[in-house]
Scaffold this active site. Structure first.
Site, short mmCIF file in Angstrom:
data_model
loop_
_atom_site.label_atom_id
_atom_site.label_comp_id
_atom_site.label_asym_id
_atom_site.label_seq_id
_atom_site.Cartn_x
_atom_site.Cartn_y
_atom_site.Cartn_z
N ARG A 1 0.84 -1.20 0.00
CA ARG A 1 0.00 0.00 0.00
C ARG A 1 0.88 1.26 0.00
NH1 ARG A 1 -4.17 2.62 3.47
NH2 ARG A 1 -4.11 4.74 2.66
N TYR B 1 2.37 4.03 -3.00
CA TYR B 1 1.80 5.32 -3.40
C TYR B 1 2.46 6.46 -2.62
CZ TYR B 1 -1.66 9.11 -3.24
OH TYR B 1 -2.27 10.33 -3.28
N ALA C 1 6.07 6.91 -3.61
CA ALA C 1 6.22 7.58 -4.90
C ALA C 1 6.00 9.09 -4.75
CB ALA C 1 5.23 7.00 -5.91
N ARG D 1 -13.14 5.51 -2.54
CA ARG D 1 -12.77 5.71 -1.14
C ARG D 1 -13.97 5.46 -0.22
NH1 ARG D 1 -9.11 10.53 -3.12
NH2 ARG D 1 -10.66 10.22 -4.74
N VAL D 2 -13.70 5.52 1.06
CA VAL D 2 -14.67 5.03 2.04
C VAL D 2 -16.05 5.68 1.92
CG1 VAL D 2 -13.95 6.62 3.90
CG2 VAL D 2 -14.95 4.42 4.48
N PHE E 1 -19.70 3.68 1.99
CA PHE E 1 -20.73 3.89 3.02
C PHE E 1 -22.03 4.41 2.40
CE2 PHE E 1 -17.69 4.50 6.93
CZ PHE E 1 -17.31 3.17 6.80
N ASP F 1 -10.68 -3.27 9.75
CA ASP F 1 -9.85 -3.44 10.96
C ASP F 1 -10.42 -2.70 12.17
OD1 ASP F 1 -8.11 -5.14 9.59
OD2 ASP F 1 -6.86 -3.49 8.88
N ARG G 1 -9.64 10.03 10.25
CA ARG G 1 -9.30 10.91 9.14
C ARG G 1 -9.81 12.31 9.48
NH1 ARG G 1 -6.73 7.04 8.22
NH2 ARG G 1 -6.53 5.85 6.28
N ASP H 1 -2.35 0.65 6.99
CA ASP H 1 -3.18 1.87 7.10
C ASP H 1 -2.47 2.98 7.86
OD1 ASP H 1 -5.39 3.43 6.74
OD2 ASP H 1 -6.78 2.10 7.79
C1 UGA Z 1 -6.84 8.06 0.43
C2 UGA Z 1 -5.59 8.25 -0.44
O1 UGA Z 1 -4.76 7.18 -0.37
C3 UGA Z 1 -4.83 9.47 -0.10
O2 UGA Z 1 -3.79 9.69 -0.96
C4 UGA Z 1 -5.72 10.61 -0.19
O3 UGA Z 1 -4.98 11.76 0.17
C5 UGA Z 1 -6.86 10.41 0.72
O4 UGA Z 1 -7.58 9.23 0.40
C6 UGA Z 1 -7.77 11.58 0.55
O5 UGA Z 1 -8.90 11.44 0.12
O6 UGA Z 1 -7.28 12.67 0.84
P1 UGA Z 1 -7.53 6.98 2.74
O7 UGA Z 1 -8.06 8.04 3.63
O8 UGA Z 1 -6.84 5.86 3.42
O9 UGA Z 1 -6.51 7.64 1.71
O10 UGA Z 1 -8.73 6.37 1.84
P2 UGA Z 1 -10.19 5.86 2.14
O11 UGA Z 1 -10.50 4.83 1.11
O12 UGA Z 1 -11.13 7.00 2.21
O13 UGA Z 1 -10.11 5.11 3.52
C7 UGA Z 1 -10.26 5.73 4.77
C8 UGA Z 1 -10.32 4.68 5.84
O14 UGA Z 1 -11.55 3.97 5.75
C9 UGA Z 1 -9.22 3.61 5.78
O15 UGA Z 1 -8.79 3.34 7.07
C10 UGA Z 1 -9.93 2.39 5.22
O16 UGA Z 1 -9.38 1.19 5.66
C11 UGA Z 1 -11.33 2.57 5.77
N1 UGA Z 1 -12.44 1.95 5.01
C12 UGA Z 1 -12.52 2.05 3.64
C13 UGA Z 1 -13.44 1.30 5.71
O17 UGA Z 1 -13.39 1.17 6.95
N2 UGA Z 1 -14.50 0.79 5.02
C14 UGA Z 1 -14.61 0.90 3.65
O18 UGA Z 1 -15.62 0.41 3.10
C15 UGA Z 1 -13.60 1.55 2.96
#
Ligand code: UGA
Length: 371
Positions: free
Chosen positions: A171, A174, A177, A222-223, A227, A241, A247, A325
């Site tokens: 993971r 990214y 990079a 993304r999350v 949801f 997890d 966030r 994460d």
């Molecule tokens: C992502 C990108 O990797 C970052 O580069 C970016 O800056 C960031 O989004 C952003 O939008 O600014 P992340 O926050 O990890 O990072 O992405 P999400 O997919 O939104 O995940 C947020 C959290 O929710 C993570 O801990 C993930 O494990 C969790 N998650 C995701 C859930 O609990 N359930 C889900 O259905 C999806």
């Protein structure tokens, strides 16, 4: 007179926006056009740019940056300012295709930076809050005893370490990079070869972010989208997890306001890295699921519509092998406050609610079309 020449006659700029068709790019383009700039957008798709396409100061090149038919040098040399938003930015993709993530997020971005060096152009480079990696506590177990100690997760652009997981947790390719790209821009800056500004977005959300997972086959949004889909369809909101990771959510209008200031203040922004985030808007993912469900129940759930449930899943089962994460990330925004006079305005409740409104509106419109 062509739009690009007209733009040059006053303080407006000719801006090349690479990745203009995405979520941030489409909002930024709208703002830049409102401010009188002429924008050339480059992206593989323009469906989020319908308003811009009607503007005579906007032109669109539908192309893949890696496609040999796109003339990067010509596009860069014709611009006063280059904004590089090109990236894969969804964690599901980092796990599924790490090498491709490196190719686009480092190698292609590097070509853009080098073109800016060659043509002496100012570059605004999008990076990510993910370059900070894990908080100190998250990386070291329980190194700091007091969970409210701000050193846990308040990230400062020019002071905080970047703590990433091991190579087998791919993971982090990214973030690695992006971090390497930042370091190369910094090195060019040290030699006086590049006028750059780097931005690190902290979880921007708002209209047009991503899409519902069911809208695109095999898509990995993304999350927020996962949801929303559960809420709209009465499904299960899955906490990866346990959902205790947090966030800091930033409303897109606040973010765009900060970006517009970076565009307008080249001297203040030169060779700077800016966190862009609403530091008061921290929430755990579990808290986000509960907040969204409460808002949905109060404002959007239709009579008889089943209520979404909330459950747990492991990162390995949800994303696959190689997932890891960030446990917590809060931006220090002192630099943006001081150099740009910027302050985010939208509360967490407003940010989440406004974004949900958009999703519900779009989903009901699509339902109407299919009915
Ligand atoms: C992502 C990108 O990797 C970052 O580069 C970016 O800056 C960031 O989004 C952003 O939008 O600014 P992340 O926050 O990890 O990072 O992405 P999400 O997919 O939104 O995940 C947020 C959290 O929710 C993570 O801990 C993930 O494990 C969790 N998650 C995701 C859930 O609990 N359930 C889900 O259905 C999806």
């Amino acid at each position: 007179m062509p739009a690009s020449e007209a733009a040059h006659m006053d303080n407006s700029l000719r801006i090349l926006s690479l990745g203009a068709g995405g979520f941030i790019g489409s909002h930024l383009t709208a703002r830049l056009l409102r401010e009188g700039h002429a924008v050339t957008g480059v992206d593989t798709h323009s469906d989020k740019l319908t308003e811009a396409l009607a503007n005579p100061r906007f032109s669109m090149i539908e192309a893949d940056i890696g496609d040999g038919r796109f003339d990067l040098d010509a596009a860069v040399s014709a611009a006063d300012l280059v904004i590089d938003l090109i990236a894969y930015a969804n964690p599901g993709l980092y796990v599924r295709m790490p090498r491709e993530v490196f190719r686009l997020n480092f190698l292609e971005n590097m070509r853009i930076a080098e073109a800016c060096v060659r043509h002496g152009k100012r570059l605004i480079q999008f990076s990510s809050c993910e370059v900070y990696g894990k908080s100190i506590a998250g990386a070291a177990g329980d190194a700091l005893k007091d969970p409210d100690d701000p050193r846990h997760a308040t990230f400062q652009e020019d002071a905080s370490p970047m703590i990433m997981g091991p190579v087998c947790k791919h993971r982090w390719i990214y973030a690695s990079a992006k971090a390497l790209l930042e370091r190369v821009l910094h090195a060019y800056g040290l030699e006086g070869l590049l006028d750059y500004t780097i931005v690190r977005p902290f979880n921007f959300i708002g209209p047009r972010i991503d899409y519902l997972p069911s809208e695109r086959d095999g898509s990995l949004p993304r999350v927020f989208s996962y949801f929303m889909e559960a809420l709209l369809k009465g499904g299960r909101m899955q906490l990866v997890d346990g959902g205790l990771q947090s966030r800091t959510y930033t409303y897109i209008d606040d973010a765009i306001d900060c970006l517009a200031r970076i565009v307008a203040r080249p001297a203040a922004a030169r060779h700077q890295i800016f966190n862009i985030g609403a530091r008061g808007n921290e929430i755990t993912i579990r808290g986000l699921a509960e907040l969204m469900r409460t808002i949905y129940d109060a404002r959007f759930r239709l009579p008889g519509q089943p209520r979404a449930t909330i459950g747990e899943i492991s990162g390995r089962d949800f994303y696959g092998e190689g997932y890891d994460d960030s446990d917590r990330r809060i931006p220090d925004i002192a630099k943006a406050r001081t150099l740009l006079d910027w302050e985010p305005r939208f509360s967490l409740q407003q940010t989440v609610e406004l974004t949900m409104e958009y999703y519900v509106r779009e989903a009901r419109r699509a339902d109407g079309r299919h009915a």
